[in-house]
Scaffold this motif. Structure first.
Motif, PDB file in Angstrom:
ATOM      1  N   PRO A 106     -24.359   3.446   8.983  1.00 29.46           N
ATOM      2  CA  PRO A 106     -25.639   4.148   9.175  1.00 29.46           C
ATOM      3  C   PRO A 106     -26.809   3.288   8.712  1.00 29.46           C
ATOM      4  O   PRO A 106     -26.759   2.677   7.648  1.00 29.46           O
ATOM      5  CB  PRO A 106     -25.501   5.402   8.303  1.00 29.46           C
ATOM      6  N   CYS A 107     -27.823   3.246   9.548  1.00 31.74           N
ATOM      7  CA  CYS A 107     -28.974   2.384   9.255  1.00 31.74           C
ATOM      8  C   CYS A 107     -30.275   3.099   9.548  1.00 31.74           C
ATOM      9  O   CYS A 107     -30.325   3.993  10.389  1.00 31.74           O
ATOM     10  CB  CYS A 107     -29.016   1.174  10.198  1.00 31.74           C
ATOM     11  N   LEU A 108     -31.295   2.606   8.892  1.00 35.41           N
ATOM     12  CA  LEU A 108     -32.639   2.928   9.325  1.00 35.41           C
ATOM     13  C   LEU A 108     -33.102   1.659  10.041  1.00 35.41           C
ATOM     14  O   LEU A 108     -33.185   0.593   9.433  1.00 35.41           O
ATOM     15  CB  LEU A 108     -33.511   3.196   8.094  1.00 35.41           C
ATOM     16  N   THR A 109     -33.324   1.771  11.315  1.00 33.05           N
ATOM     17  CA  THR A 109     -33.712   0.581  12.067  1.00 33.05           C
ATOM     18  C   THR A 109     -35.212   0.540  12.205  1.00 33.05           C
ATOM     19  O   THR A 109     -35.828   1.472  12.723  1.00 33.05           O
ATOM     20  CB  THR A 109     -33.048   0.589  13.456  1.00 33.05           C
ATOM     21  N   VAL A 110     -35.804  -0.550  11.751  1.00 28.67           N
ATOM     22  CA  VAL A 110     -37.241  -0.740  11.863  1.00 28.67           C
ATOM     23  C   VAL A 110     -37.467  -1.804  12.923  1.00 28.67           C
ATOM     24  O   VAL A 110     -36.991  -2.923  12.793  1.00 28.67           O
ATOM     25  CB  VAL A 110     -37.844  -1.203  10.514  1.00 28.67           C
ATOM     26  N   SER A 111     -38.178  -1.439  13.971  1.00 27.11           N
ATOM     27  CA  SER A 111     -38.439  -2.370  15.075  1.00 27.11           C
ATOM     28  C   SER A 111     -39.912  -2.671  15.120  1.00 27.11           C
ATOM     29  O   SER A 111     -40.724  -1.759  15.193  1.00 27.11           O
ATOM     30  CB  SER A 111     -38.071  -1.711  16.404  1.00 27.11           C
ATOM     31  N   VAL A 112     -40.248  -3.947  15.096  1.00 30.47           N
ATOM     32  CA  VAL A 112     -41.657  -4.311  15.073  1.00 30.47           C
ATOM     33  C   VAL A 112     -41.979  -5.091  16.325  1.00 30.47           C
ATOM     34  O   VAL A 112     -41.270  -6.043  16.663  1.00 30.47           O
ATOM     35  CB  VAL A 112     -41.949  -5.203  13.842  1.00 30.47           C
ATOM     36  N   GLU A 113     -43.050  -4.718  16.968  1.00 29.55           N
ATOM     37  CA  GLU A 113     -43.500  -5.484  18.119  1.00 29.55           C
ATOM     38  C   GLU A 113     -44.733  -6.265  17.700  1.00 29.55           C
ATOM     39  O   GLU A 113     -45.747  -5.693  17.328  1.00 29.55           O
ATOM     40  CB  GLU A 113     -43.831  -4.538  19.270  1.00 29.55           C
ATOM     41  N   LEU A 114     -44.604  -7.573  17.751  1.00 32.61           N
ATOM     42  CA  LEU A 114     -45.698  -8.424  17.300  1.00 32.61           C
ATOM     43  C   LEU A 114     -46.347  -9.103  18.484  1.00 32.61           C
ATOM     44  O   LEU A 114     -45.668  -9.472  19.437  1.00 32.61           O
ATOM     45  CB  LEU A 114     -45.161  -9.523  16.380  1.00 32.61           C
ATOM     46  N   GLN A 115     -47.630  -9.286  18.383  1.00 28.33           N
ATOM     47  CA  GLN A 115     -48.308 -10.086  19.401  1.00 28.33           C
ATOM     48  C   GLN A 115     -48.866 -11.295  18.684  1.00 28.33           C
ATOM     49  O   GLN A 115     -49.828 -11.176  17.941  1.00 28.33           O
ATOM     50  CB  GLN A 115     -49.438  -9.263  20.036  1.00 28.33           C
ATOM     51  N   LEU A 116     -48.232 -12.418  18.897  1.00 28.55           N
ATOM     52  CA  LEU A 116     -48.686 -13.606  18.194  1.00 28.55           C
ATOM     53  C   LEU A 116     -49.664 -14.374  19.055  1.00 28.55           C
ATOM     54  O   LEU A 116     -49.557 -14.411  20.264  1.00 28.55           O
ATOM     55  CB  LEU A 116     -47.498 -14.515  17.882  1.00 28.55           C
ATOM     56  N   SER A 117     -50.595 -15.053  18.376  1.00 31.89           N
ATOM     57  CA  SER A 117     -51.553 -15.853  19.139  1.00 31.89           C
ATOM     58  C   SER A 117     -50.855 -17.035  19.788  1.00 31.89           C
ATOM     59  O   SER A 117     -51.264 -17.527  20.818  1.00 31.89           O
ATOM     60  CB  SER A 117     -52.655 -16.338  18.218  1.00 31.89           C
ATOM     61  N   SER A 118     -49.751 -17.474  19.159  1.00 26.07           N
ATOM     62  CA  SER A 118     -49.103 -18.683  19.681  1.00 26.07           C
ATOM     63  C   SER A 118     -48.218 -18.388  20.889  1.00 26.07           C
ATOM     64  O   SER A 118     -47.674 -19.282  21.490  1.00 26.07           O
ATOM     65  CB  SER A 118     -48.251 -19.322  18.587  1.00 26.07           C
ATOM     66  N   SER A 119     -48.058 -17.107  21.203  1.00 21.21           N
ATOM     67  CA  SER A 119     -47.156 -16.844  22.327  1.00 21.21           C
ATOM     68  C   SER A 119     -47.794 -15.863  23.290  1.00 21.21           C
ATOM     69  O   SER A 119     -48.623 -15.041  22.916  1.00 21.21           O
ATOM     70  CB  SER A 119     -45.827 -16.310  21.825  1.00 21.21           C
ATOM     71  N   SER A 120     -47.395 -15.974  24.525  1.00 23.70           N
ATOM     72  CA  SER A 120     -47.976 -15.102  25.546  1.00 23.70           C
ATOM     73  C   SER A 120     -47.297 -13.749  25.566  1.00 23.70           C
ATOM     74  O   SER A 120     -47.909 -12.739  25.822  1.00 23.70           O
ATOM     75  CB  SER A 120     -47.864 -15.776  26.912  1.00 23.70           C
ATOM     76  N   SER A 121     -46.013 -13.752  25.258  1.00 22.87           N
ATOM     77  CA  SER A 121     -45.295 -12.477  25.313  1.00 22.87           C
ATOM     78  C   SER A 121     -45.192 -11.916  23.921  1.00 22.87           C
ATOM     79  O   SER A 121     -45.528 -12.568  22.941  1.00 22.87           O
ATOM     80  CB  SER A 121     -43.906 -12.705  25.893  1.00 22.87           C
ATOM     81  N   SER A 122     -44.700 -10.702  23.836  1.00 23.37           N
ATOM     82  CA  SER A 122     -44.608 -10.114  22.512  1.00 23.37           C
ATOM     83  C   SER A 122     -43.272 -10.500  21.881  1.00 23.37           C
ATOM     84  O   SER A 122     -42.291 -10.751  22.552  1.00 23.37           O
ATOM     85  CB  SER A 122     -44.753  -8.607  22.588  1.00 23.37           C
ATOM     86  N   ARG A 123     -43.285 -10.556  20.597  1.00 18.74           N
ATOM     87  CA  ARG A 123     -42.118 -10.908  19.808  1.00 18.74           C
ATOM     88  C   ARG A 123     -41.587  -9.615  19.218  1.00 18.74           C
ATOM     89  O   ARG A 123     -42.362  -8.787  18.758  1.00 18.74           O
ATOM     90  CB  ARG A 123     -42.607 -11.848  18.701  1.00 18.74           C
ATOM     91  N   ILE A 124     -40.286  -9.455  19.191  1.00 18.90           N
ATOM     92  CA  ILE A 124     -39.732  -8.237  18.606  1.00 18.90           C
ATOM     93  C   ILE A 124     -38.859  -8.602  17.420  1.00 18.90           C
ATOM     94  O   ILE A 124     -37.948  -9.422  17.542  1.00 18.90           O
ATOM     95  CB  ILE A 124     -38.902  -7.458  19.637  1.00 18.90           C
TER      96      ILE A 124
END
Lengths: 318, 281
Positions: B111-129
């Protein structure tokens, strides 16, 4: 010849000072007393001479060829350096692979032996667009030492150069190359040898489930973030007041986590840096299971014979 | 049992991160209670924490843009989870400039608590997860009775605290001299921190602090304003509490039950924190 890197580094310790005051640097070998002489000619006629002692050693030739690796990915060092920031500093190993949707995944690796002491697992997923080149199929993955990886990443980042990763099946070394007109560097790291990849699948009734289709459940976090409807709410609890039993009993409808009855390799040191050697030996095989890429690899492929060794265990250096 | 929530506002995310950092400093392991309206961080394991208990409460709608939960059953619509506090704060630390953050209760190998973060970095065009799976232990319902909101004791003295940073630097130095500290206060707005050893006594006096208005039937009505109510406590527990406070609270009250308990009642914007330190026996 070989000498401790710390001594050589201490000559150039203060980079700011070096840039400001040093006009010329002469490196020569003094045969008379076996010293490497580094002379810094500084401003105002100041000359700093460092004598570093060294040892003769065998001429070493590492046996590796990036061209033989079928898989490749290439990215600005910054992309990968940013990705490893989210891992805890103490983490030893990381798995790099290609996941669903051609995303490159970096995930913290936990040894099976630690499963009683459950540790947080962190995973970063990077879109294909951030890579200059990506020639690897979904499902390929290798695990290697994070500390070394961080080191070579910071070098590549400071040199502002892209990093190329050449890899093959688990067990074969992974080769990181950084090159420009002035330098050509290769970092060769050993990767973990893979064990039975599908024994960790919680969702299938039988422990051996080679097909990837059923794996969607075990890799929910690779789904597109914005359409994330797959939730695994499978924690069932005792619901009656006053019932006896242990603190948190899993529902009996869950298949038990299959414990493989494989021998884990004896706790021998992991071979982290392939040292060149002319004498082939056998590295201690370290087995692990591929947990999250699904069992793309047919279990039959997990080799019983250790692959030919390219380098021997390094001697205990200081 | 089901839980999923989402944060999209950066200010809310930072606020939640600060709370989580504070909890990580106050308790190594704590209980997270999820109910339809609130989230609570609870420390109630008196044996393990040496008698210290903590109750932190926040209104979920002030933080989350989406929030769905289903408790153990309809009559018991809550979820109690035990987790290592540092894991949550570490996971949230990677979300500093996130576009969105999701938390879900999941069952990966455990059992987990899953924390998912969507980042938008300046160095990349797509989002990082970035995804973190925090291992948790689900706490069975028969143990919930030990994890309820503590009742506020009838205190002898209630006083507003001075600047917590000042208190912390004082207590930090005092810790080098003694393990025990006396905290005393009166209804005249005076609070003292005292340590006594064979060789030396050190007291720091805080004045003009102000006392919260008391309900009229309170026992303290008959109390002489100059009388000090005091408690002997373990100095390290006080220091741990003060070290956890990174932000200036909106309101900070200290309630003293003579020779029994010190009760700190803080309000950090919309988050309330109650922390109880028992007297040394």
């Amino acid at each position: 010849m070989s000498y401790p890197a710390q001594s050589f580094l201490s000559v150039f310790r203060s980079l700011a000072m070096v840039e400001k005051t040093v006009e010329k640097c002469c490196i020569s070998l003094s045969s008379s007393n076996s010293h490497l002489v580094v002379q810094l000619h500084c401003k105002y006629g100041v000359k700093k001479t460092h004598n570093l002692s060294f040892q003769d050693c065998e001429s070493l030739q590492a046996v590796f060829n990036p061209a033989l690796c079928p898989h490749l990915l290439r990215a600005p060092a910054r992309v990968l350096a940013d990705a490893v920031l989210s891992f805890p500093p103490a983490l030893t190993e990381v798995t790099l692979g290609i996941g669903h949707g051609r995303r490159v995944i970096l995930r913290s690796y936990q040894e099976e032996a630690d499963s009683t002491n459950k540790v947080m697992v962190t995973e970063t997923s990077i879109g294909e667009e951030d890579f200059l080149q990506l020639h690897a199929p979904e499902g390929t993955a290798v695990t290697f030492c994070l500390k070394e990886f961080r080191g070579l990443l910071s070098f590549a980042e400071s040199a502002n150069l892209p990093l190329t990763v050449h890899f093959d099946v688990p067990g074969r070394p992974v080769i990181f190359t950084i090159e420009d007109s002035l330098l050509d560097s290769h970092f060769v790291l050993a990767t973990l040898l893979e064990q039975n990849p599908c024994s960790q699948d919680l969702c299938s009734p039988s422990p051996r489930q080679p097909m990837p289709q059923k794996q969607a459940h075990s890799i929910p976090h690779l789904d597109d973030f914005t359409n994330d409807d797959i939730d695994c709410y499978m924690i069932a609890m005792e619901t009656t007041v006053g019932s006896e039993g242990s603190r948190a009993q899993p529902s009996t409808s869950l298949p038990p986590v299959s414990q493989p009855s494989h021998d884990l390799a004896p706790a021998s040191e992991e071979e982290e840096e392939a040292e060149p050697s002319t004498v082939p030996g056998t590295p201690p095989p370290k087995k692990f299971r591929s947990l999250f890429f699904g069992s793309i690899l047919d279990p039959v492929h997990s080799t019983q014979d250790p692959s030919p060794v390219l380098a021997e265990d390094s001697d205990g250096e200081g | 049992m089901k839980f999923r929530a989402k944060i999209v506002d950066l200010a809310c995310l930072n606020h939640f991160t600060r709370v989580s950092n504070m909890i990580a400093k106050l308790a190594k392991t704590c209980t997270l209670r999820i109910s339809p309206e609130k989230l609570n961080f609870i420390l109630s394991d008196k044996l393990a924490s040496g008698g210290v208990s903590m109750w932190c409460e926040l209104e979920q709608e002030n933080i989350f843009s989406e929030f769905q939960m289903e408790g153990v059953s309809a009559e018991n619509n809550a979820i109690y989870l035990e987790l290592t506090s540092e894991n949550l704060s570490r996971a949230l630390k990677t979300a500093q400039n996130a576009r969105a953050l999701k938390i879900k209760l999941t069952n990966k190998q455990f059992p987990c608590l899953t924390v998912s973060v969507e980042l938008q970095l300046s160095s990349s065009s797509s989002s990082r997860i970035v995804t973190h799976d925090i291992p948790i232990k689900v706490i069975p319902r028969r143990l919930w009775k030990d994890l309820q909101e503590p009742s506020v004791p009838n205190s002898d003295v209630s006083i507003y605290l001075p600047a917590l940073k000042t208190m912390k630097s004082v207590v930090e130095k005092m810790k080098n001299i003694s393990n025990q500290l006396v905290i005393e206060a009166n209804l005249n707005g005076e609070l003292n921190l005292k340590i006594e050893t064979e060789l030396v006594c050190v007291t720091t006096h805080f004045k003009d602090l102000g006392n919260p208005l008391l309900p009229s039937e309170s026992v303290s009505q008959s109390r002489h304003p100059e009388d000090m109510a005091e408690v002997h406590i373990d100095i390290r527990k006080l220091l741990q509490f003060l070290a956890g406070q990174q932000v200036t609270p909106t309101k900070a009250v200290c309630n003293i039950v003579s020779n029994r308990t010190v009760h700190f009642d803080l309000l950090l914007e919309d988050v309330s924190l109650q922390y109880f330190i028992p007297a040394l026996s």
